[in-house]
Design an enzyme around this catalytic site. Structure first.
Site, mmCIF file in Angstrom:
data_model
loop_
_atom_site.group_PDB
_atom_site.id
_atom_site.type_symbol
_atom_site.label_atom_id
_atom_site.label_comp_id
_atom_site.label_asym_id
_atom_site.label_seq_id
_atom_site.Cartn_x
_atom_site.Cartn_y
_atom_site.Cartn_z
ATOM 1 N N ASN B 75 0.804 -1.407 -0.002
ATOM 2 C CA ASN B 75 -0.077 0.114 -0.017
ATOM 3 C C ASN B 75 0.778 1.231 -0.041
ATOM 4 O O ASN B 75 1.948 1.294 0.490
ATOM 5 C CB ASN B 75 -0.961 0.164 1.194
ATOM 6 N N CYS B 137 6.040 3.769 9.504
ATOM 7 C CA CYS B 137 5.374 3.798 8.098
ATOM 8 C C CYS B 137 6.730 4.098 7.164
ATOM 9 O O CYS B 137 7.447 5.003 7.275
ATOM 10 C CB CYS B 137 4.387 4.919 8.143
ATOM 11 N N ASN B 202 5.546 -3.297 11.291
ATOM 12 C CA ASN B 202 4.920 -2.340 10.254
ATOM 13 C C ASN B 202 5.401 -3.115 8.840
ATOM 14 O O ASN B 202 5.838 -4.042 8.713
ATOM 15 C CB ASN B 202 5.451 -1.033 10.517
ATOM 16 N N THR B 203 4.711 -2.414 7.772
ATOM 17 C CA THR B 203 5.065 -2.874 6.592
ATOM 18 C C THR B 203 6.721 -2.729 6.219
ATOM 19 O O THR B 203 7.241 -2.050 6.349
ATOM 20 C CB THR B 203 4.016 -2.102 5.589
ATOM 21 N N CYS B 345 2.836 -42.212 -3.527
ATOM 22 C CA CYS B 345 3.450 -41.465 -4.347
ATOM 23 C C CYS B 345 2.733 -41.518 -5.625
ATOM 24 O O CYS B 345 2.000 -42.725 -6.281
ATOM 25 C CB CYS B 345 4.617 -42.430 -4.775
ATOM 26 N N CYS B 348 5.040 -38.210 -9.982
ATOM 27 C CA CYS B 348 5.130 -36.836 -10.736
ATOM 28 C C CYS B 348 6.584 -36.709 -10.930
ATOM 29 O O CYS B 348 6.807 -35.678 -11.712
ATOM 30 C CB CYS B 348 4.473 -35.778 -9.959
ATOM 31 N N CYS B 351 10.154 -34.493 -6.822
ATOM 32 C CA CYS B 351 11.319 -34.763 -5.738
ATOM 33 C C CYS B 351 12.498 -35.021 -6.583
ATOM 34 O O CYS B 351 13.732 -34.702 -6.304
ATOM 35 C CB CYS B 351 10.893 -35.722 -4.728
ATOM 36 N N CYS B 382 21.522 -39.076 0.834
ATOM 37 C CA CYS B 382 20.639 -38.142 1.235
ATOM 38 C C CYS B 382 21.287 -37.067 2.396
ATOM 39 O O CYS B 382 21.987 -37.754 3.461
ATOM 40 C CB CYS B 382 19.509 -38.671 1.765
ATOM 41 N N CYS B 392 6.990 -31.933 -3.021
ATOM 42 C CA CYS B 392 6.133 -33.219 -3.219
ATOM 43 C C CYS B 392 4.746 -32.670 -2.885
ATOM 44 O O CYS B 392 4.472 -32.045 -1.901
ATOM 45 C CB CYS B 392 6.477 -34.426 -2.277
HETATM 46 C C1 LIG Z 1 -3.502 0.099 3.712
HETATM 47 C C2 LIG Z 1 -2.750 0.058 5.005
HETATM 48 C C3 LIG Z 1 -2.537 1.177 5.701
HETATM 49 C C4 LIG Z 1 -1.796 1.091 6.958
HETATM 50 N N1 LIG Z 1 -1.574 2.288 7.810
HETATM 51 C C5 LIG Z 1 -1.013 2.238 9.205
HETATM 52 C C6 LIG Z 1 -0.952 3.147 9.752
HETATM 53 O O1 LIG Z 1 -1.515 4.238 9.370
HETATM 54 N N2 LIG Z 1 -0.445 3.044 10.576
HETATM 55 C C7 LIG Z 1 0.348 2.033 11.262
HETATM 56 O O2 LIG Z 1 0.948 1.874 12.329
HETATM 57 N N3 LIG Z 1 0.268 1.069 10.221
HETATM 58 C C8 LIG Z 1 -0.321 1.185 9.183
HETATM 59 N N4 LIG Z 1 -0.347 -0.206 8.424
HETATM 60 C C9 LIG Z 1 0.574 -1.205 9.014
HETATM 61 C C10 LIG Z 1 -0.413 -2.423 9.651
HETATM 62 O O3 LIG Z 1 -0.895 -1.891 10.836
HETATM 63 C C11 LIG Z 1 0.377 -3.701 9.782
HETATM 64 O O4 LIG Z 1 1.584 -3.198 10.589
HETATM 65 C C12 LIG Z 1 0.831 -4.329 8.456
HETATM 66 O O5 LIG Z 1 -0.394 -4.058 7.395
HETATM 67 C C13 LIG Z 1 0.831 -5.968 8.761
HETATM 68 O O6 LIG Z 1 0.101 -6.587 9.326
HETATM 69 P P1 LIG Z 1 -0.917 -7.519 8.271
HETATM 70 O O7 LIG Z 1 0.130 -8.307 7.523
HETATM 71 O O8 LIG Z 1 -1.897 -8.132 9.059
HETATM 72 O O9 LIG Z 1 -1.549 -6.718 7.186
HETATM 73 C C14 LIG Z 1 -1.197 -0.258 7.293
HETATM 74 C C15 LIG Z 1 -1.326 -1.198 6.487
HETATM 75 C C16 LIG Z 1 -2.118 -1.109 5.315
HETATM 76 C C17 LIG Z 1 -2.235 -2.295 4.442
#
Ligand SMILES: Cc1cc2nc3c(=O)[nH]c(=O)nc-3n(C[C@H](O)[C@H](O)[C@H](O)COP(=O)(O)O)c2cc1C
Ligand SMILES: Cc1cc2nc3c(=O)[nH]c(=O)nc-3n(C[C@H](O)[C@H](O)[C@H](O)COP(=O)(O)OP(=O)(O)OC[C@H]3O[C@@H](n4cnc5c(N)ncnc54)[C@H](O)[C@@H]3O)c2cc1C
Ligand code: SF4
Lengths: 455, 428
Positions: B75, B137, B202-203, B345, B348, B351, B382, B392
């Protein structure tokens, strides 16, 4: 085929070896193993407001239970099913899913291949049964008592829900076993390995349900007495009568009610003892006709013909069931009705069926069925009548009769009859005659009774 | 019957499933729906200074892997795009209406003390249960010196955490970014700053794909794309490892951990908790399936706990932490070999080709007298790598079996081939 036409009817037990019989009556649709279940579960989209839920008469939360299978929460899946339908295990085996949940599956649109909901439902409920788990606990006793007449799907579903809600239930069952048509009617290969009994045991293991078998309303007890002794009554007596053919000669030997024969078959310790005709004619176009035709074929009948007086689109059996008879080698003849049964009289003076004369039928301009005048005759050692069952209200009190809708007990949306403390459901009330519909009736009535008793 | 009720750094909730700060927790409407559906708590979508930020249109990119949708989600959204006061009023109203649920407010303001003092005071008035500091973020905000720009500098993390603890009574959760070499840096800094807990991940900075017609990164905004943050099922292994690192770090002892990243069912939750998390947070799974999935998360976790005899999540929390060791602590004398169940088995050959082309040529391919394909393990060759088992397609067809070597445990630390061995042994 050449048959000796002078030796009398060719009806004999043990046409197949015990081993062949065991195979013929084992699970027609074997269960999914875990891997197959996971693959199938992953096909479910987990739809919002899912059409399959709406198509299930008991409203099982299908996407939720399938999700639970997918995550490995099989017990959670089973309880989701049983919460809505305590006979979820039976329904998984016997529901015509092709006209219920699976017909509604959104996967039909792109692939014409719905998620196999029934098979997944069986996977989840079997797992719970195999592990011997009891997911329910009764609410605190309410001190109220309810009589349930009939221990079939409607009666047992009602009894279970009432017991769960804390009421004390007594089930009066005319036969010596509970289960109703689950035990005596459903095709044997749909419910092998005593599944009906296992399910009844599971339902009773909740507690709070007293069972009196061999006790029939109208014979051993009266409705007036039950209304006196209990706070509420539920009637789930199913069908009690069988329709007549109205063809000449239908009382001959060799002519049987399909339901009676199936009950015998279901109860037979050894299926090799059942009398099986060489040439069999089945008359009817519903579940029962399909089931007797297929089962008699699997018992070793050589030649089975199912004759129905209308077209395939009018049959109450589903397309899948019709296909099923045909893969079992049953011949299906449509648009013909029996006119006369022709017998032969044996040395002892009894007359047994030998042939059935049919007349072709068609619809007239007003849509009424009429004979065309054209006829044909089929040889038959055995003839099964499967043209429908009816409810015969003779068990009910004449003094204070219940209102009827046609030949069935009239009920409102709560499954309440014209007597405020008497409820009814299943085949003895109007609606589709399906196990799942009977279970829903029992459940809905139980909640209405509960509201009344607590109100 | 298992009891799912949860106490996370003093914050109580009826179950350990919280919604992570993201669109699902963006406003009262969503959050109330989530609570109705049964979620134990939420971390409100990150609040910032007014005027609110502006989001781009076209916000998500997703990885469809072999037909599975949203195997990973990317995102380019920022923090809340609604005015601060609106959010605060809604937070207060929801907390009032749902007192038993955890209400955490995620915050991101510039790195100056007065900003934090101001916003903390206003959050406190909502009677929320705690704050989460969004130091994670990875796009948009970091360019403005916030989010992961703070989270990547342990000193900043410590400083801001200290301000928050100083100016607020609320429990403080520091949300960590995975876009860093060593997760222990910011985790320890949070601990030093006085944080009650960390939440992660976080992401992950990502580019989900290139639109080969537009020749631009996806998702595209008017012909251009930018890097975004990756989450969903694909990121769980990364998140789980980072949680484990913190859980076993003596310097982080006592720090509660909220596990985030790819939690899609009760199973991932159980894994995170076993690896030291006190609860979990979910975003992508809810965005993919709706709030209702929490039902299976709760029943699945409770049923699994019943099967295992755990009464509360505390009974198995950290259970896997002691077994998370460094490579040099693994027993090199432990030996396993693959076995193929010939009855399962399906011939296929997957393995065989995996081992033949890329591993140790330990599978023999032959034909039976009736012409059927047959694959057999050559045990002497192995090395027990598991590759064949993983490729498999049939469950339990290839399994790994221990070989009795009769040898004692021997780790790399003490292995004769280890040139550093003498040094290590002397040191011990
Ligand atoms: C669209 C979107 C917006 C997000 N906005 C925030 C945010 O504003 N603040 C924050 O701390 N994390 C934000 N995140 C991160 C999520 O809180 C979370 O840490 C991350 O998506 C991992 O969890 P998941 O795999 O369950 O999605 C956002 C994630 C997504 C997908
Ligand atoms: C041959 C056959 C095959 C079928 N196959 C299917 C199928 O595959 N799938 C499907 O969904 N449905 C099928 N059905 C329909 C389904 O079995 C019924 O709809 C369902 O059993 C109805 O449940 P019920 O409880 O109303 O009645 P029943 O199952 O008939 O139960 C009624 C119970 O009441 C008892 N009883 C009757 N009178 C009295 C009395 N006076 N006093 C005390 N007890 C009494 C009976 O002994 C019986 O136990 C089939 C029906 C038949 C006949
Ligand atoms: S989910 Fe679809 S309909 Fe809803 S805002 Fe996004 S693009 Fe529009």
């Amino acid at each position: 085929m050449t048959a000796d036409l002078s030796a009398g009817p060719d009806i004999a037990p043990g046409r197949l070896s015990p081993q062949a019989l065991a195979e013929a009556f084992d699970d027609a649709h074997p269960p999914l193993d875990r891997r197959q279940a996971l693959i199938e579960a992953s096909r479910c989209y987990f739809c919002y407001d899912a059409p399959c839920i709406e198509a299930c008469p008991t409203g099982i939360d299908i996407p939720a239970f399938i999700k639970s299978i997918a995550t490995g929460n099989t017990r959670g899946a089973a309880t989701t099913i049983l919460d809505a339908n305590i006979m979820g295990g039976m329904c998984a085996r016997v529901c015509p899913v092709e006209e219920l949940c699976e017909e509604a599956c959104v996967r039909n649109t792109a692939e014409e291949k719905p998620v196999t909901i029934g098979a997944l439902q069986r996977f989840a409920t079997d797992d719970l049964f195999d592990r011997g788990l009891q997911p329910y606990e009764r609410a605190a006793p309410t001190g109220k008592t309810v009589a349930v007449v009939g221990g079939g799907p409607a009666g047992l579903a009602c009894a279970h829900r009432l017991a769960l809600l804390g009421h004390a239930v007594t089930v009066f069952e005319a036969r010596d076993k509970l289960g109703g048509l689950n035990e005596y009617g459903i095709a044997a290969y749909k419910v092998p390995h005593h599944f009906a009994r296992r399910e009844v045991d599971f339902i009773l293991s909740l507690g709070g349900i007293t069972v009196q078998t061999g006790r029939a309303l109208g014979r051993d007890i009266t409705l007036a007495q039950l209304r006196c002794d209990f706070d509420a009554v539920f009637l789930g007596m199913g069908h009690t009568g069988v329709r007549a053919l109205q063809a000449e000669g239908e009382d001959m030997d060799g002519v049987m009610n399909a339901v009676d024969y199936i009950a015998r078959l279901r109860q037979a310790e050894d299926k090799g003892t059942l009398p099986v005709g060489r040439r069999v004619v089945v008359i009817g176009g519903g579940n029962t006709a399909i089931d007797i035709a297929t089962q008699i074929k699997r018992l070793g009948a050589e030649d089975v013909t199912l004759v129905y007086r209308r077209g395939e689109e009018h049959m109450s059996a589903t397309w899948k069931e019709v296909d099923w008879t045909q893969t079992n080698g049953v011949k299906v003849k449509l648009w013909a009705q029996p006119r006369r049964l022709i017998g032969w009289t044996g040395a002892d003076g009894t007359t047994a069926v030998k042939e059935v004369a049919f007349e072709y039928t068609q619809l007239d301009e007003t849509g009424r069925l009429m004979g065309t005048g054209d006829t044909f005759t089929l040889f038959a050692d055995q003839v099964f009548k499967a043209i429908g069952q009816t409810f015969i209200p003779s068990a009910l009190d004449v003094a204070e009769p219940l209102e009827m809708t046609g030949d069935r007990i009239a009920v409102d949306a709560d499954r309440r009859t014209s007597l405020a403390d008497v409820f009814a459901g299943g085949d003895c009330v109007p609606g589709t005659d399906l196990t799942v519909a009977a279970v829903e009736d029992g459940k809905v009535a139980a909640h209405a009774i509960d509201r009344m008793l607590k109100g | 019957m298992a009891d799912l009720s949860n106490d996370f750094a003093g914050i109580r909730s009826p179950n350990p499933f919280w919604l992570a700060s993201a669109p699902p927790t963006d406003k009262q409407y969503n959050v109330e729906r989530a609570f109705k559906a049964g979620w134990g708590g939420v971390v409100w979508k990150t609040l910032g200074e007014d005027p609110p930020i502006v989001n781009a249109t076209s916000r998500y990119g997703a990885v469809t892997y072999n037909g599975v949708r949203v195997a990973g989600l990317n995102n380019i959204e920022l923090i809340t795009d609604r005015p601060l006061e609106v959010n605060l009023q809604e937070i207060k109203a929801v907390k009032r209406a749902w007192p038993d649920r955890a209400m955490i407010v995620s915050l991101m303001v510039p790195c100056e003390e007065h900003y934090w003092i101001d916003i903390l005071k206003r959050v406190e008035e909502t009677e929320a249960d705690g704050v989460e500091l969004n130091f994670g973020c990875p796009h948009g905000m970091s360019e403005r010196g916030m989010g992961s720009a703070v989270g990547q500098v342990p000193d900043y993390v410590e400083m801001v955490t200290r301000w928050v603890k100083q100016h607020s009574r609320m429990p403080c959760i520091v949300k960590l970014t995975p876009n860093i070499t060593n997760i222990l840096g910011p985790a320890r800094a949070a601990k030093r700053g006085g944080a009650d807990a960390v939440s992660l991940i976080n992401t992950i900075q990502s580019m989900v794909g290139v639109d080969l017609d537009l020749m631009a990164p996806m998702p595209t905004v008017d012909g251009y794309g930018t890097h975004g943050g990756y989450c969903g099922p694909a990121v769980k292994p990364i998140a789980l490892r980072m949680v484990g690192e913190i859980a076993r770090d003596p310097d982080c002892a006592g720090l509660a951990i909220s596990g985030i990243g790819g939690v899609s069912s009760w199973r991932e939750a159980a894994e995170f908790i076993a690896m030291g998390a006190g609860n979990v947070q979910v975003c992508t799974a809810a965005m993919t399936h709706g709030f209702k999935i929490v039902e299976d998360m709760k029943s699945g976790l409770a049923n699994w706990m019943d099967d295992k005899g755990h009464r509360t999540t505390a009974d198995f929390r950290r259970a896997a932490v002691p077994r998370f060791v460094n490579w040099e602590d693994l027993n090199l004398n432990h030996a396993i070999v693959a076995t193929i169940d010939q009855d399962l088995c399906i011939q296929c050959g997957k393995c065989y080709i995996a081992c033949e082309d890329t591993s140790h040529q330990s599978i023999a391919a032959s034909r039976t007298p009736d012409g059927r394909r047959r694959y057999e393990i050559i045990e002497e060759e192995c090395v027990g790598c598991n590759l064949c088992m993983h490729v498999c397609p049939v469950d339990d067809c290839i399994t790994m079996h221990p070989l009795a070597t009769g040898q004692d445990k021997l780790t790399w630390k003490h292995h004769p081939n280890n040139p550093m061995r003498a040094v290590k042994e002397a040191a011990e």
